[in-house]
Design a protein around this motif. Structure first.
Motif, PDB file in Angstrom:
ATOM      1  N   ALA A 126       0.826  -1.211   0.000  1.00 53.82           N
ATOM      2  CA  ALA A 126       0.000   0.000   0.000  1.00 53.82           C
ATOM      3  C   ALA A 126       0.858   1.258   0.000  1.00 53.82           C
ATOM      4  CB  ALA A 126      -0.924   0.001   1.219  1.00 53.82           C
ATOM      5  N   SER A 127       0.342   2.284  -0.645  1.00 56.38           N
ATOM      6  CA  SER A 127       1.031   3.577  -0.676  1.00 56.38           C
ATOM      7  C   SER A 127       0.946   4.244   0.695  1.00 56.38           C
ATOM      8  CB  SER A 127       0.372   4.487  -1.720  1.00 56.38           C
ATOM      9  OG  SER A 127      -0.951   4.825  -1.306  1.00 56.38           O
ATOM     10  N   LEU A 128       1.740   5.295   0.857  1.00 57.13           N
ATOM     11  CA  LEU A 128       1.723   6.055   2.108  1.00 57.13           C
ATOM     12  C   LEU A 128       0.324   6.609   2.371  1.00 57.13           C
ATOM     13  CD1 LEU A 128       3.127   7.402   4.500  1.00 57.13           C
ATOM     14  CD2 LEU A 128       3.882   9.224   2.946  1.00 57.13           C
ATOM     15  N   GLU A 129      -0.332   7.072   1.333  1.00 57.08           N
ATOM     16  CA  GLU A 129      -1.677   7.633   1.477  1.00 57.08           C
ATOM     17  C   GLU A 129      -2.656   6.605   2.037  1.00 57.08           C
ATOM     18  OE1 GLU A 129      -5.111   9.871  -1.224  1.00 57.08           O
ATOM     19  OE2 GLU A 129      -3.271   9.113  -2.167  1.00 57.08           O
ATOM     20  N   ILE A 130      -2.537   5.360   1.595  1.00 54.77           N
ATOM     21  CA  ILE A 130      -3.412   4.294   2.091  1.00 54.77           C
ATOM     22  C   ILE A 130      -2.998   3.870   3.495  1.00 54.77           C
ATOM     23  CG2 ILE A 130      -4.147   1.894   1.754  1.00 54.77           C
ATOM     24  CD1 ILE A 130      -5.415   3.870  -0.191  1.00 54.77           C
ATOM     25  N   ARG A 131      -1.696   3.755   3.731  1.00 56.56           N
ATOM     26  CA  ARG A 131      -1.227   3.293   5.038  1.00 56.56           C
ATOM     27  C   ARG A 131      -1.650   4.228   6.154  1.00 56.56           C
ATOM     28  NH1 ARG A 131       3.662   2.808   2.354  1.00 56.56           N
ATOM     29  NH2 ARG A 131       4.797   4.116   3.837  1.00 56.56           N
ATOM     30  N   LEU A 153     -10.367  -0.940  -0.603  1.00 58.55           N
ATOM     31  CA  LEU A 153      -9.515  -0.916   0.583  1.00 58.55           C
ATOM     32  C   LEU A 153      -9.036  -2.317   0.958  1.00 58.55           C
ATOM     33  CD1 LEU A 153     -11.381   1.667   2.865  1.00 58.55           C
ATOM     34  CD2 LEU A 153      -9.284   2.028   1.563  1.00 58.55           C
ATOM     35  N   LEU A 154      -9.923  -3.287   0.851  1.00 57.98           N
ATOM     36  CA  LEU A 154      -9.583  -4.652   1.259  1.00 57.98           C
ATOM     37  C   LEU A 154      -8.445  -5.245   0.426  1.00 57.98           C
ATOM     38  CD1 LEU A 154     -13.172  -6.100   1.827  1.00 57.98           C
ATOM     39  CD2 LEU A 154     -11.511  -5.443   3.572  1.00 57.98           C
ATOM     40  N   ARG A 214       1.032  11.754   7.989  1.00 56.46           N
ATOM     41  CA  ARG A 214       1.842  12.872   7.510  1.00 56.46           C
ATOM     42  C   ARG A 214       1.452  14.179   8.202  1.00 56.46           C
ATOM     43  NH1 ARG A 214       0.834  11.949   1.189  1.00 56.46           N
ATOM     44  NH2 ARG A 214      -1.211  11.392   2.078  1.00 56.46           N
ATOM     45  N   ASN A 215       2.460  14.990   8.503  1.00 54.61           N
ATOM     46  CA  ASN A 215       2.218  16.270   9.169  1.00 54.61           C
ATOM     47  C   ASN A 215       2.546  17.479   8.291  1.00 54.61           C
ATOM     48  OD1 ASN A 215       3.063  15.319  12.614  1.00 54.61           O
ATOM     49  ND2 ASN A 215       1.235  14.962  11.395  1.00 54.61           N
ATOM     50  N   ILE A 216       2.955  17.193   7.047  1.00 54.90           N
ATOM     51  CA  ILE A 216       3.186  18.257   6.071  1.00 54.90           C
ATOM     52  C   ILE A 216       2.202  18.060   4.920  1.00 54.90           C
ATOM     53  CG2 ILE A 216       4.818  19.328   4.481  1.00 54.90           C
ATOM     54  CD1 ILE A 216       7.089  18.437   6.274  1.00 54.90           C
ATOM     55  N   ASP A 217       1.451  19.092   4.621  1.00 58.23           N
ATOM     56  CA  ASP A 217       0.475  19.037   3.535  1.00 58.23           C
ATOM     57  C   ASP A 217       1.181  18.707   2.213  1.00 58.23           C
ATOM     58  OD1 ASP A 217      -1.474  19.464   1.635  1.00 58.23           O
ATOM     59  OD2 ASP A 217      -1.979  21.493   2.279  1.00 58.23           O
ATOM     60  N   PRO A 218       0.783  17.636   1.515  1.00 61.54           N
ATOM     61  CA  PRO A 218       1.419  17.290   0.233  1.00 61.54           C
ATOM     62  C   PRO A 218       1.395  18.430  -0.781  1.00 61.54           C
ATOM     63  CG  PRO A 218       0.024  15.494   0.983  1.00 61.54           C
ATOM     64  CD  PRO A 218      -0.237  16.649   1.908  1.00 61.54           C
ATOM     65  N   ALA A 219       0.424  19.353  -0.648  1.00 64.06           N
ATOM     66  CA  ALA A 219       0.323  20.481  -1.576  1.00 64.06           C
ATOM     67  C   ALA A 219       1.515  21.427  -1.461  1.00 64.06           C
ATOM     68  CB  ALA A 219      -0.973  21.248  -1.321  1.00 64.06           C
ATOM     69  N   VAL A 220       2.291  21.314  -0.385  1.00 68.22           N
ATOM     70  CA  VAL A 220       3.499  22.128  -0.212  1.00 68.22           C
ATOM     71  C   VAL A 220       4.453  21.919  -1.397  1.00 68.22           C
ATOM     72  CG1 VAL A 220       5.627  22.246   1.168  1.00 68.22           C
ATOM     73  CG2 VAL A 220       3.397  22.358   2.296  1.00 68.22           C
ATOM     74  N   ALA A 221       4.425  20.730  -1.956  1.00 67.65           N
ATOM     75  CA  ALA A 221       5.317  20.406  -3.071  1.00 67.65           C
ATOM     76  C   ALA A 221       5.044  21.248  -4.312  1.00 67.65           C
ATOM     77  CB  ALA A 221       5.193  18.920  -3.414  1.00 67.65           C
ATOM     78  N   PHE A 261       0.911  -3.925  16.087  1.00 66.67           N
ATOM     79  CA  PHE A 261       1.792  -2.767  15.938  1.00 66.67           C
ATOM     80  C   PHE A 261       1.474  -1.998  14.676  1.00 66.67           C
ATOM     81  CE2 PHE A 261       4.811  -4.968  13.206  1.00 66.67           C
ATOM     82  CZ  PHE A 261       4.949  -6.227  13.744  1.00 66.67           C
ATOM     83  N   SER A 262       1.659  -0.694  14.803  1.00 61.21           N
ATOM     84  CA  SER A 262       1.336   0.230  13.727  1.00 61.21           C
ATOM     85  C   SER A 262       2.445   1.261  13.639  1.00 61.21           C
ATOM     86  CB  SER A 262      -0.014   0.889  14.010  1.00 61.21           C
ATOM     87  OG  SER A 262      -0.515   1.545  12.871  1.00 61.21           O
ATOM     88  N   THR A 263       3.141   1.290  12.511  1.00 58.90           N
ATOM     89  CA  THR A 263       4.275   2.182  12.311  1.00 58.90           C
ATOM     90  C   THR A 263       4.092   2.940  10.998  1.00 58.90           C
ATOM     91  OG1 THR A 263       5.637   0.654  11.004  1.00 58.90           O
ATOM     92  CG2 THR A 263       5.691   0.404  13.414  1.00 58.90           C
ATOM     93  N   CYS A 264       5.106   3.689  10.606  1.00 56.32           N
ATOM     94  CA  CYS A 264       5.013   4.420   9.345  1.00 56.32           C
ATOM     95  C   CYS A 264       4.972   3.474   8.152  1.00 56.32           C
ATOM     96  CB  CYS A 264       6.180   5.398   9.201  1.00 56.32           C
ATOM     97  SG  CYS A 264       7.809   4.638   9.286  1.00 56.32           S
ATOM     98  N   ASN A 265       5.445   2.248   8.334  1.00 53.21           N
ATOM     99  CA  ASN A 265       5.517   1.315   7.212  1.00 53.21           C
ATOM    100  C   ASN A 265       4.518   0.171   7.256  1.00 53.21           C
ATOM    101  OD1 ASN A 265       7.608   2.536   5.744  1.00 53.21           O
ATOM    102  ND2 ASN A 265       9.149   1.659   7.102  1.00 53.21           N
ATOM    103  N   ARG A 266       3.841  -0.024   8.391  1.00 49.77           N
ATOM    104  CA  ARG A 266       2.930  -1.165   8.462  1.00 49.77           C
ATOM    105  C   ARG A 266       1.934  -1.022   9.602  1.00 49.77           C
ATOM    106  NH1 ARG A 266       5.680  -5.453   7.852  1.00 49.77           N
ATOM    107  NH2 ARG A 266       7.636  -4.360   7.421  1.00 49.77           N
TER     108      ARG A 266
END
Length: 346
Positions: free
Chosen positions: A13-18, A83-84, A282-289, A47-52
């Protein structure tokens, strides 16, 4: 015994989904509390982390959907195929092997990363506090932690940089070049923030600014690494004069938004600004890019840095895989002894 694991990770899954499925500590506690009152669940840890995000459970019946539905419910998400499809399910020896791959760092975005073992320990302690560790999972988690330590002491699986914070520093160096004349703003003074400060200090960064919800923690971290603690009310002024901003906070909303950065960049006279967001969610708005002269790097972008260390560690992967295979056998041997003892008592 039905040993089952369900989860999503950076591999599926992408970061957005995770981040949709990221479980905050209070949510993990609530899930374990629910499982404790569910007669179908014998033992569990999460457990729940940035990657899983993964749930391991000893179930009376072979019903992994019970665990997936629990995640969806607590996150208030629909049970849609969209989602599933991101979930994976592992059972029996495959679930055990997967846990051991996680604890040794083989399944991490950064192979051999050190932080995951601490995260496994935290998950185990929470499950113990919530009375969700019984005989089988006490054995399983003890073996997982032992193996995680053994892999790192007896092989070079974690040689070189082996953390998200190291990868963030390396990415900054790759993009900005020499760091000695640069300044960095670190948002978040937790474990990740401390590691980030340490890596930048070792590279001789010119100036470290630390920003945190707790001013006391910001002061402590800044003092430890020769930096300067600043308040959130100063964020525009600090961003005006920094080259890199690393965000490792744990807020449930964006701390840095596009409107703020547009204001900041108007005063920087085309001087570039790098943001690296290693928070979850994420704590930085992706639109910042989208702002001119701004570059935003997120967790999943760090795999470009990771490739540099893969060759050095690839020879260790087979060694760790062999350790894992042996430990899976050890686990089931120990479980068999439990059953032998219980049968003997009848």
């Amino acid at each position: 015994m039905h040993l089952v694991m369900v989860g999503i990770s950076h591999k599926t899954a992408s970061l957005e989904i995770r981040e949709k499925f990221f479980l905050r500590p209070i949510e993990r506690e609530l899930l374990l509390s629910q499982f404790r009152t569910d007669t179908a669940v014998v033992e569990s840890f999460i457990f729940s982390t940035c990657n899983r995000t993964e749930i391991y459970a000893h179930l009376l019946n072979d019903d992994p959907q019970l665990l997936i539905q629990a995640i969806l419910k607590i996150k208030n998400l629909p049970p849609s195929d969209d989602l599933l499809k991101f979930f994976y399910i592992k059972k029996g020896p495959d679930a055990v092997r997967h846990l051991f791959s996680v604890s040794t760092g083989l399944d991490s975005l950064i192979v051999g990363e050190k932080q995951i073992l601490g995260q496994v320990k935290t998950a185990v302690e929470l499950a113990r506090t919530e009375c969700m560790l019984g005989k089988h999972f006490n054995i399983l988690t003890n073996l997982a932690i032992q193996l995680g330590k053994k892999a790192r002491t007896e092989t070079q699986i974690d040689s070189g940089g082996s953390s998200i914070s190291w990868a963030a520093m390396k990415m900054a160096e790759n993009i900005m070049g020499e760091l000695k004349d640069k300044s960095v703003l670190i948002i978040g003074a937790g474990k990740m923030g401390k590691l980030t400060a340490s890596h930048f200090q070792q590279k001789g960064i010119g100036q470290i600014y630390v920003m945190n919800r707790s001013q006391e923690k910001a002061d402590d971290l800044a003092q430890q690494y020769g930096g300067t603690a600043v308040g959130f009310w100063q964020i525009k002024d600090i961003l005006d004069k920094t080259d890199v901003c690393i965000c490792s906070a744990s807020c449930t909303h964006y701390l840095i938004e596009k409107d703020l950065i547009e204001q900041v960049m108007r005063d920087r006279q085309d001087k570039k600004l790098l943001f690296i967001d290693i928070s979850m969610p994420r704590n930085i708005d992706p639109a910042v890019a989208d702002v001119k002269n701004v570059r935003l790097v997120e967790i999943d972008d760090l795999d470009k840095v990771v490739e540099e260390n893969i060759n050095r560690r690839s020879s260790c992967v087979d060694q760790v895989e062999q350790m894992i295979t042996r430990k899976v056998t050890v686990f089931y041997d120990k479980v068999a002894k439990i059953y032998d003892i219980e049968v003997a008592r009848i």
